[in-house]
Design an enzyme around this catalytic site. Structure first.
Site, PDB file in Angstrom:
ATOM      1  N   ASP A 118       2.279   2.181   3.513  1.00 33.61           N
ATOM      2  CA  ASP A 118       3.250   1.070   4.079  1.00 33.61           C
ATOM      3  C   ASP A 118       4.850   1.408   3.791  1.00 33.61           C
ATOM      4  OD1 ASP A 118       0.950  -0.578   4.435  1.00 33.61           O
ATOM      5  OD2 ASP A 118       1.483  -1.851   2.564  1.00 33.61           O
ATOM      6  N   HIS A 129       0.884  -1.226   0.229  1.00 29.23           N
ATOM      7  CA  HIS A 129       0.199   0.003   0.024  1.00 29.23           C
ATOM      8  C   HIS A 129       0.940   1.006  -0.320  1.00 29.23           C
ATOM      9  CE1 HIS A 129      -2.350  -2.872   2.401  1.00 29.23           C
ATOM     10  NE2 HIS A 129      -3.628  -2.278   1.880  1.00 29.23           N
TER      11      HIS A 129
HETATM   12  C1  XLS Z   1      -7.369  -6.494   4.598  1.00 29.72           C
HETATM   13  C2  XLS Z   1      -7.078  -6.519   3.229  1.00 29.72           C
HETATM   14  C3  XLS Z   1      -5.779  -5.766   2.625  1.00 29.72           C
HETATM   15  C4  XLS Z   1      -5.837  -5.911   1.317  1.00 29.72           C
HETATM   16  C5  XLS Z   1      -5.041  -4.827   0.574  1.00 29.72           C
HETATM   17  O1  XLS Z   1      -8.102  -7.212   5.297  1.00 29.72           O
HETATM   18  O2  XLS Z   1      -6.860  -8.211   2.952  1.00 29.72           O
HETATM   19  O3  XLS Z   1      -4.876  -6.453   3.416  1.00 29.72           O
HETATM   20  O4  XLS Z   1      -5.392  -7.136   0.879  1.00 29.72           O
HETATM   21  O5  XLS Z   1      -5.615  -3.535   0.784  1.00 29.72           O
END
Ligand code: XLS
Ligand code: NI
Ligand code: NI
Length: 436
Positions: free
Chosen positions: A103, A100
Protein backbone atom coordinates in the site's frame (compact mmCIF):
# COMPACT_ATOMS: atom_id res chain seq x y z
CA UNK A 1 0.86 22.05 1.82
CA UNK A 2 -2.70 21.42 2.87
CA UNK A 3 -4.46 18.63 1.06
CA UNK A 4 -7.70 19.05 3.02
CA UNK A 5 -7.91 22.87 3.18
CA UNK A 6 -11.60 22.93 4.08
CA UNK A 7 -11.15 20.61 7.07
CA UNK A 8 -9.94 21.93 10.46
CA UNK A 9 -8.57 19.73 13.24
CA UNK A 10 -11.61 17.69 14.27
CA UNK A 11 -12.74 18.73 17.76
CA UNK A 12 -15.09 17.22 20.33
CA UNK A 13 -18.20 19.43 20.41
CA UNK A 14 -20.55 17.17 22.40
CA UNK A 15 -23.85 15.47 21.54
CA UNK A 16 -25.75 18.70 20.83
CA UNK A 17 -23.44 19.77 18.00
CA UNK A 18 -24.79 19.51 14.46
CA UNK A 19 -21.38 20.09 12.86
CA UNK A 20 -20.63 17.06 10.64
CA UNK A 21 -16.90 17.75 10.98
CA UNK A 22 -16.91 17.42 14.79
CA UNK A 23 -17.04 14.56 17.28
CA UNK A 24 -20.31 14.31 19.18
CA UNK A 25 -19.19 11.43 21.43
CA UNK A 26 -15.46 10.76 21.01
CA UNK A 27 -13.85 12.88 23.68
CA UNK A 28 -10.24 11.64 23.79
CA UNK A 29 -9.60 12.79 27.36
CA UNK A 30 -12.84 11.44 28.88
CA UNK A 31 -12.13 8.61 31.31
CA UNK A 32 -13.96 5.30 31.00
CA UNK A 33 -13.26 2.59 33.57
CA UNK A 34 -9.97 4.24 34.49
CA UNK A 35 -8.65 4.83 30.96
CA UNK A 36 -9.00 7.82 28.66
CA UNK A 37 -11.02 7.12 25.52
CA UNK A 38 -7.84 7.69 23.54
CA UNK A 39 -5.98 4.93 25.40
CA UNK A 40 -8.94 2.59 25.61
CA UNK A 41 -10.01 2.79 21.97
CA UNK A 42 -6.59 3.15 20.29
CA UNK A 43 -8.09 4.15 16.94
CA UNK A 44 -6.14 3.41 13.80
CA UNK A 45 -6.58 4.50 10.17
CA UNK A 46 -5.84 1.88 7.53
CA UNK A 47 -3.66 2.91 4.63
CA UNK A 48 -5.09 0.54 2.02
CA UNK A 49 -8.75 1.55 1.91
CA UNK A 50 -8.27 5.15 2.98
CA UNK A 51 -5.31 6.15 0.83
CA UNK A 52 -5.25 3.47 -1.87
CA UNK A 53 -8.97 2.76 -2.28
CA UNK A 54 -10.18 3.53 -5.80
CA UNK A 55 -13.88 2.78 -5.52
CA UNK A 56 -13.69 0.16 -8.27
CA UNK A 57 -16.00 -2.84 -7.96
CA UNK A 58 -16.59 -5.93 -10.16
CA UNK A 59 -18.91 -3.85 -12.35
CA UNK A 60 -17.08 -0.57 -12.67
CA UNK A 61 -13.81 1.29 -12.61
CA UNK A 62 -12.32 3.79 -10.16
CA UNK A 63 -14.47 6.65 -8.94
CA UNK A 64 -12.28 8.03 -6.15
CA UNK A 65 -9.99 10.36 -8.07
CA UNK A 66 -7.73 12.07 -5.58
CA UNK A 67 -6.45 15.54 -6.49
CA UNK A 68 -3.03 14.81 -4.96
CA UNK A 69 -2.49 11.56 -6.88
CA UNK A 70 -0.69 11.79 -10.25
CA UNK A 71 -2.00 8.34 -11.21
CA UNK A 72 1.50 6.84 -11.48
CA UNK A 73 2.94 3.97 -9.48
CA UNK A 74 6.12 5.92 -8.76
CA UNK A 75 7.99 6.22 -5.48
CA UNK A 76 7.58 10.01 -5.69
CA UNK A 77 3.80 9.66 -5.86
CA UNK A 78 3.93 7.21 -2.93
CA UNK A 79 5.97 9.66 -0.85
CA UNK A 80 3.51 12.48 -1.58
CA UNK A 81 0.68 10.20 -0.44
CA UNK A 82 2.44 9.85 2.93
CA UNK A 83 2.11 13.62 3.43
CA UNK A 84 -1.59 13.39 2.61
CA UNK A 85 -2.06 10.45 4.95
CA UNK A 86 -0.39 12.13 7.90
CA UNK A 87 -2.29 15.39 7.38
CA UNK A 88 -5.50 13.35 7.38
CA UNK A 89 -4.65 11.25 10.44
CA UNK A 90 -3.41 14.26 12.37
CA UNK A 91 -6.53 16.33 11.64
CA UNK A 92 -8.70 13.37 12.60
CA UNK A 93 -6.77 12.84 15.83
CA UNK A 94 -6.30 9.08 15.50
CA UNK A 95 -3.18 7.94 17.36
CA UNK A 96 -2.32 5.03 15.01
CA UNK A 97 -2.23 3.79 11.42
CA UNK A 98 -1.68 0.40 9.72
CA UNK A 99 -0.37 -0.67 6.32
CA UNK A 100 0.55 -3.48 3.95
CA UNK A 101 4.00 -3.19 2.35
CA UNK A 102 2.49 -2.68 -1.11
CA UNK A 103 0.00 0.00 0.00
CA UNK A 104 2.74 2.38 0.98
CA UNK A 105 5.32 1.61 -1.72
CA UNK A 106 5.10 0.27 -5.29
CA UNK A 107 6.02 -3.29 -6.21
CA UNK A 108 9.27 -3.21 -8.22
CA UNK A 109 10.43 -5.33 -11.16
CA UNK A 110 12.01 -7.78 -8.69
CA UNK A 111 12.35 -8.30 -4.96
CA UNK A 112 15.45 -6.11 -4.68
CA UNK A 113 13.69 -3.18 -6.33
CA UNK A 114 10.52 -3.69 -4.25
CA UNK A 115 12.62 -3.62 -1.09
CA UNK A 116 14.39 -0.44 -2.20
CA UNK A 117 11.03 1.21 -2.89
CA UNK A 118 9.76 0.20 0.53
CA UNK A 119 12.87 1.55 2.24
CA UNK A 120 12.51 4.88 0.43
CA UNK A 121 8.89 5.34 1.50
CA UNK A 122 9.50 3.97 5.02
CA UNK A 123 12.02 6.75 5.52
CA UNK A 124 9.30 9.33 4.80
CA UNK A 125 6.82 7.45 7.01
CA UNK A 126 9.31 7.56 9.86
CA UNK A 127 9.89 11.31 9.46
CA UNK A 128 6.14 11.93 9.55
CA UNK A 129 5.65 9.65 12.57
CA UNK A 130 8.33 11.59 14.41
CA UNK A 131 6.89 14.95 13.41
CA UNK A 132 3.29 14.13 14.36
CA UNK A 133 3.60 11.52 17.13
CA UNK A 134 1.31 9.19 15.16
CA UNK A 135 2.35 5.56 15.71
CA UNK A 136 2.21 2.36 13.72
CA UNK A 137 -0.35 -0.06 15.19
CA UNK A 138 0.61 -2.83 12.80
CA UNK A 139 2.29 -3.68 9.58
CA UNK A 140 1.61 -6.57 7.24
CA UNK A 141 2.60 -7.89 3.82
CA UNK A 142 0.33 -8.04 0.79
CA UNK A 143 0.66 -11.68 -0.27
CA UNK A 144 -2.40 -11.74 -2.50
CA UNK A 145 -2.50 -8.99 -5.17
CA UNK A 146 0.42 -9.97 -7.39
CA UNK A 147 -0.27 -12.72 -9.94
CA UNK A 148 2.57 -14.86 -8.54
CA UNK A 149 0.27 -15.57 -5.57
CA UNK A 150 -2.51 -17.08 -7.72
CA UNK A 151 -2.20 -20.41 -5.83
CA UNK A 152 -1.61 -18.79 -2.46
CA UNK A 153 1.57 -17.61 -0.70
CA UNK A 154 2.47 -19.80 2.30
CA UNK A 155 0.07 -22.45 0.96
CA UNK A 156 1.09 -22.32 -2.70
CA UNK A 157 2.09 -25.49 -4.58
CA UNK A 158 5.13 -23.57 -5.93
CA UNK A 159 8.09 -23.59 -3.48
CA UNK A 160 9.70 -20.58 -5.18
CA UNK A 161 6.57 -18.55 -4.57
CA UNK A 162 6.64 -19.67 -0.92
CA UNK A 163 10.23 -18.42 -0.75
CA UNK A 164 9.25 -15.06 -2.26
CA UNK A 165 6.42 -14.69 0.25
CA UNK A 166 8.85 -15.46 3.08
CA UNK A 167 11.31 -12.86 1.81
CA UNK A 168 8.49 -10.32 1.57
CA UNK A 169 7.36 -10.96 5.16
CA UNK A 170 10.97 -10.80 6.35
CA UNK A 171 11.23 -7.31 4.88
CA UNK A 172 7.78 -6.22 6.09
CA UNK A 173 8.71 -7.32 9.61
CA UNK A 174 11.97 -5.40 9.50
CA UNK A 175 10.22 -2.24 8.29
CA UNK A 176 7.45 -2.65 10.89
CA UNK A 177 10.13 -3.02 13.56
CA UNK A 178 12.05 0.01 12.32
CA UNK A 179 8.88 2.11 12.42
CA UNK A 180 8.15 1.04 15.99
CA UNK A 181 5.09 -1.03 15.02
CA UNK A 182 3.47 -2.65 18.07
CA UNK A 183 1.85 -5.58 16.22
CA UNK A 184 2.29 -7.57 13.02
CA UNK A 185 -0.73 -9.07 11.22
CA UNK A 186 -1.11 -12.24 9.16
CA UNK A 187 -4.16 -12.24 6.96
CA UNK A 188 -4.09 -15.22 4.67
CA UNK A 189 -5.07 -13.38 1.48
CA UNK A 190 -5.16 -16.42 -0.77
CA UNK A 191 -4.37 -19.09 1.84
CA UNK A 192 -7.22 -21.44 1.10
CA UNK A 193 -8.59 -23.42 -1.82
CA UNK A 194 -11.27 -23.43 -4.47
CA UNK A 195 -11.31 -27.16 -5.05
CA UNK A 196 -10.11 -30.17 -3.06
CA UNK A 197 -9.53 -32.19 -6.28
CA UNK A 198 -6.27 -30.27 -6.82
CA UNK A 199 -5.34 -29.58 -3.19
CA UNK A 200 -3.10 -31.39 -0.69
CA UNK A 201 -4.89 -30.05 2.37
CA UNK A 202 -2.46 -31.51 4.91
CA UNK A 203 0.62 -30.19 3.16
CA UNK A 204 -0.83 -26.71 2.69
CA UNK A 205 -1.69 -26.43 6.40
CA UNK A 206 1.75 -27.74 7.40
CA UNK A 207 3.36 -25.14 5.14
CA UNK A 208 1.29 -22.30 6.58
CA UNK A 209 2.42 -23.28 10.08
CA UNK A 210 6.06 -23.53 8.97
CA UNK A 211 5.74 -20.06 7.46
CA UNK A 212 4.31 -18.52 10.63
CA UNK A 213 6.97 -20.17 12.79
CA UNK A 214 9.67 -18.75 10.53
CA UNK A 215 8.11 -15.29 10.85
CA UNK A 216 8.07 -15.57 14.64
CA UNK A 217 11.71 -16.76 14.60
CA UNK A 218 12.79 -13.91 12.36
CA UNK A 219 11.02 -11.37 14.58
CA UNK A 220 12.97 -12.73 17.52
CA UNK A 221 16.28 -12.53 15.64
CA UNK A 222 15.79 -8.82 14.84
CA UNK A 223 14.50 -7.93 18.31
CA UNK A 224 10.89 -7.26 17.27
CA UNK A 225 8.83 -7.75 20.43
CA UNK A 226 5.47 -6.67 18.98
CA UNK A 227 2.45 -8.93 19.10
CA UNK A 228 1.62 -11.28 16.21
CA UNK A 229 -2.00 -11.31 15.12
CA UNK A 230 -3.82 -13.82 12.92
CA UNK A 231 -6.93 -12.41 11.19
CA UNK A 232 -9.82 -14.83 10.56
CA UNK A 233 -11.86 -14.58 7.35
CA UNK A 234 -14.01 -17.42 6.04
CA UNK A 235 -14.21 -16.79 2.30
CA UNK A 236 -13.22 -14.28 -0.35
CA UNK A 237 -11.10 -14.51 -2.35
CA UNK A 238 -11.01 -18.31 -1.99
CA UNK A 239 -14.04 -20.48 -1.37
CA UNK A 240 -12.52 -21.81 1.84
CA UNK A 241 -9.92 -19.76 3.71
CA UNK A 242 -7.83 -21.68 6.24
CA UNK A 243 -8.24 -18.83 8.73
CA UNK A 244 -12.03 -19.33 8.62
CA UNK A 245 -13.02 -18.00 12.06
CA UNK A 246 -11.62 -17.57 15.56
CA UNK A 247 -12.22 -21.22 16.45
CA UNK A 248 -10.46 -22.49 13.30
CA UNK A 249 -7.53 -20.12 13.81
CA UNK A 250 -7.11 -21.13 17.45
CA UNK A 251 -7.33 -24.81 16.56
CA UNK A 252 -4.65 -24.29 13.90
CA UNK A 253 -2.41 -22.40 16.32
CA UNK A 254 -2.78 -25.11 18.98
CA UNK A 255 -2.16 -27.95 16.55
CA UNK A 256 1.04 -26.36 15.32
CA UNK A 257 2.48 -24.95 18.56
CA UNK A 258 1.70 -21.31 17.76
CA UNK A 259 -0.91 -20.64 20.46
CA UNK A 260 1.45 -18.82 22.80
CA UNK A 261 2.98 -16.79 19.98
CA UNK A 262 -0.04 -15.46 18.09
CA UNK A 263 -3.28 -13.72 19.07
CA UNK A 264 -6.25 -12.83 16.88
CA UNK A 265 -7.29 -9.72 14.96
CA UNK A 266 -11.09 -9.95 14.73
CA UNK A 267 -12.95 -8.16 11.91
CA UNK A 268 -16.71 -7.58 11.98
CA UNK A 269 -17.49 -8.27 8.34
CA UNK A 270 -15.43 -11.47 8.47
CA UNK A 271 -17.30 -12.62 11.58
CA UNK A 272 -20.64 -12.18 9.83
CA UNK A 273 -19.43 -13.84 6.60
CA UNK A 274 -18.58 -16.84 8.80
CA UNK A 275 -22.14 -16.88 10.11
CA UNK A 276 -21.23 -15.47 13.53
CA UNK A 277 -21.90 -12.20 15.27
CA UNK A 278 -18.92 -9.95 15.98
CA UNK A 279 -19.71 -10.30 19.68
CA UNK A 280 -19.41 -14.08 19.40
CA UNK A 281 -16.01 -13.90 17.71
CA UNK A 282 -14.73 -11.37 20.25
CA UNK A 283 -16.04 -13.27 23.27
CA UNK A 284 -14.76 -16.61 21.98
CA UNK A 285 -11.31 -15.06 21.48
CA UNK A 286 -11.39 -13.34 24.85
CA UNK A 287 -12.26 -16.42 26.90
CA UNK A 288 -9.37 -18.21 25.18
CA UNK A 289 -6.96 -15.39 26.04
CA UNK A 290 -6.51 -14.62 22.35
CA UNK A 291 -8.30 -11.31 21.70
CA UNK A 292 -5.51 -9.11 20.39
CA UNK A 293 -6.97 -6.37 18.21
CA UNK A 294 -9.96 -5.57 16.03
CA UNK A 295 -10.62 -4.50 12.45
CA UNK A 296 -13.67 -2.31 12.89
CA UNK A 297 -16.14 -2.23 10.03
CA UNK A 298 -19.49 -3.76 9.13
CA UNK A 299 -21.05 -5.72 6.31
CA UNK A 300 -24.36 -5.13 4.61
CA UNK A 301 -27.26 -7.33 5.62
CA UNK A 302 -28.36 -7.72 2.03
CA UNK A 303 -24.98 -8.20 0.34
CA UNK A 304 -23.06 -11.44 0.66
CA UNK A 305 -19.52 -10.18 0.40
CA UNK A 306 -16.93 -8.22 2.37
CA UNK A 307 -18.25 -4.68 1.87
CA UNK A 308 -16.06 -3.28 4.67
CA UNK A 309 -18.38 -0.38 5.50
CA UNK A 310 -17.76 2.03 8.34
CA UNK A 311 -19.46 0.96 11.60
CA UNK A 312 -22.26 3.30 12.69
CA UNK A 313 -24.56 0.87 14.51
CA UNK A 314 -24.41 1.57 18.25
CA UNK A 315 -25.78 -1.86 19.17
CA UNK A 316 -22.77 -3.37 17.39
CA UNK A 317 -20.26 -1.05 19.05
CA UNK A 318 -21.88 -1.54 22.47
CA UNK A 319 -21.54 -5.31 22.06
CA UNK A 320 -17.89 -4.92 21.00
CA UNK A 321 -17.15 -2.66 23.96
CA UNK A 322 -18.82 -5.00 26.46
CA UNK A 323 -16.23 -7.61 25.49
CA UNK A 324 -13.30 -5.21 25.14
CA UNK A 325 -13.97 -3.68 28.58
CA UNK A 326 -14.21 -7.15 30.07
CA UNK A 327 -10.49 -7.51 29.32
CA UNK A 328 -9.67 -3.88 30.18
CA UNK A 329 -8.93 -2.86 26.58
CA UNK A 330 -6.96 -4.21 23.65
CA UNK A 331 -3.46 -2.79 24.13
CA UNK A 332 -1.06 -3.39 22.46
CA UNK A 333 -3.83 -3.96 19.89
CA UNK A 334 -6.37 -1.33 18.93
CA UNK A 335 -9.45 -0.49 16.90
CA UNK A 336 -8.39 -0.26 13.27
CA UNK A 337 -10.90 1.00 10.72
CA UNK A 338 -10.46 -1.63 8.04
CA UNK A 339 -13.28 0.14 6.22
CA UNK A 340 -13.79 1.97 2.96
CA UNK A 341 -16.00 4.80 1.82
CA UNK A 342 -18.61 3.82 -0.79
CA UNK A 343 -17.64 4.39 -4.42
CA UNK A 344 -20.32 7.09 -4.64
CA UNK A 345 -18.66 8.98 -1.75
CA UNK A 346 -15.80 10.08 -3.95
CA UNK A 347 -14.77 13.39 -2.39
CA UNK A 348 -11.81 13.53 0.05
CA UNK A 349 -13.99 15.07 2.77
CA UNK A 350 -16.06 11.85 2.80
CA UNK A 351 -13.02 10.15 4.39
CA UNK A 352 -13.45 12.46 7.38
CA UNK A 353 -17.20 11.91 7.71
CA UNK A 354 -16.64 8.15 7.59
CA UNK A 355 -13.97 8.04 10.29
CA UNK A 356 -15.72 10.56 12.54
CA UNK A 357 -18.84 8.39 12.42
CA UNK A 358 -16.92 5.23 13.26
CA UNK A 359 -15.06 6.87 16.15
CA UNK A 360 -18.25 8.39 17.54
CA UNK A 361 -20.07 5.07 17.29
CA UNK A 362 -17.33 3.32 19.28
CA UNK A 363 -17.20 6.13 21.84
CA UNK A 364 -20.96 5.78 22.38
CA UNK A 365 -20.59 2.02 22.56
CA UNK A 366 -17.87 2.44 25.18
CA UNK A 367 -19.98 4.75 27.33
CA UNK A 368 -23.04 2.53 27.06
CA UNK A 369 -21.12 -0.65 27.81
CA UNK A 370 -19.42 0.98 30.81
CA UNK A 371 -22.82 2.06 32.22
CA UNK A 372 -24.22 -1.45 31.81
CA UNK A 373 -21.13 -2.89 33.48
CA UNK A 374 -21.25 -0.35 36.32
CA UNK A 375 -24.77 -1.41 37.25
CA UNK A 376 -23.89 -5.07 36.80
CA UNK A 377 -27.10 -5.30 34.80
CA UNK A 378 -26.01 -8.18 32.57
CA UNK A 379 -23.25 -9.75 34.63
CA UNK A 380 -25.52 -9.99 37.69
CA UNK A 381 -28.14 -11.84 35.64
CA UNK A 382 -25.61 -14.25 34.17
CA UNK A 383 -24.03 -14.95 37.55
CA UNK A 384 -27.42 -15.72 39.06
CA UNK A 385 -28.36 -17.89 36.07
CA UNK A 386 -25.50 -20.31 36.79
CA UNK A 387 -25.71 -20.20 40.61
CA UNK A 388 -26.58 -23.91 40.83
CA UNK A 389 -22.93 -24.57 39.95
CA UNK A 390 -21.67 -22.37 42.82
CA UNK A 391 -22.38 -24.96 45.53
CA UNK A 392 -23.67 -28.47 46.18
CA UNK A 393 -23.69 -30.91 43.29
CA UNK A 394 -22.91 -28.19 40.69
CA UNK A 395 -19.70 -27.20 42.50
CA UNK A 396 -18.70 -30.89 42.62
CA UNK A 397 -19.29 -31.22 38.85
CA UNK A 398 -17.09 -28.20 38.16
CA UNK A 399 -14.40 -29.45 40.52
CA UNK A 400 -14.33 -32.81 38.74
CA UNK A 401 -14.97 -34.75 41.94
CA UNK A 402 -18.09 -36.65 40.80
CA UNK A 403 -18.60 -39.41 38.21
CA UNK A 404 -21.59 -40.42 36.08
CA UNK A 405 -22.37 -43.05 38.74
CA UNK A 406 -22.37 -40.39 41.48
CA UNK A 407 -24.71 -38.21 39.43
CA UNK A 408 -27.05 -41.11 38.79
CA UNK A 409 -27.15 -41.79 42.53
CA UNK A 410 -27.76 -38.07 43.21
CA UNK A 411 -30.74 -37.92 40.85
CA UNK A 412 -32.23 -41.20 42.11
CA UNK A 413 -31.99 -40.00 45.70
CA UNK A 414 -33.27 -36.48 44.99
CA UNK A 415 -36.23 -37.57 42.85
CA UNK A 416 -37.49 -34.08 42.00
CA UNK A 417 -35.11 -31.81 39.98
CA UNK A 418 -34.83 -28.09 40.70
CA UNK A 419 -37.23 -26.30 38.32
CA UNK A 420 -35.88 -24.34 35.30
CA UNK A 421 -36.05 -20.55 35.25
CA UNK A 422 -36.71 -18.17 32.35
CA UNK A 423 -33.74 -17.07 30.20
CA UNK A 424 -35.43 -13.61 29.90
CA UNK A 425 -33.98 -12.87 26.48
CA UNK A 426 -36.55 -10.17 25.63
CA UNK A 427 -36.16 -8.46 28.99
CA UNK A 428 -32.40 -8.30 28.49
CA UNK A 429 -32.75 -6.96 24.95
CA UNK A 430 -34.98 -4.21 26.37
CA UNK A 431 -32.39 -3.56 29.06
CA UNK A 432 -29.75 -2.68 26.43
CA UNK A 433 -32.21 -0.14 24.97
CA UNK A 434 -32.61 1.42 28.42
CA UNK A 435 -28.92 2.31 28.41
CA UNK A 436 -28.66 3.63 24.84
C1 XLS B 1 -9.14 -8.30 3.97
C2 XLS B 1 -8.50 -8.12 5.25
C3 XLS B 1 -7.24 -7.29 5.19
C4 XLS B 1 -6.45 -7.48 6.44
C5 XLS B 1 -5.02 -7.11 6.31
O1 XLS B 1 -10.28 -8.71 3.84
O2 XLS B 1 -9.40 -7.58 6.15
O3 XLS B 1 -7.56 -5.96 4.94
O4 XLS B 1 -7.00 -6.75 7.49
O5 XLS B 1 -4.38 -7.85 5.34
NI1 NI C 1 -9.00 -6.77 8.04
NI1 NI D 1 -12.86 -7.27 5.39
Amino acid sequence: MAYFPEVPKIAYEGPKSRNPLAFKHYNPEEVIEGQTMKDLLRFSVCYWHTFRGTGSDPFGSATLQRPWDDGSDSVANACKRVEVAFEFIEKLGAPFYCFHDRDVAPEGANLAESNRNLDAVAKVLKEHQQKTGIQLLWGTANLFSHRRYMHGAATTCNADVFAHAAAQVKKALEVTHDLGGVNYVFWGGREGYHNLYNTDLKRELDHLARFMHMAVDHAKSIGFTGQFLFEPKPKEPTKHQYDFDAAACLNFCRTYGLADKVKLNIETNHATLAGHTMMHELEFSRINGALGSIDANTGDLLLGWDTDQFPTDVYLTTQCMLVILAQEGLAPGGINFDAKVRRESFEPVDLFYAHIGGMDAFARGARTAAAIRKDGALSGFVKKRYRSFDEGIGAKIEAGTVSFADLEKYVLEKGQLAPNESGRQEMLENLINDYL
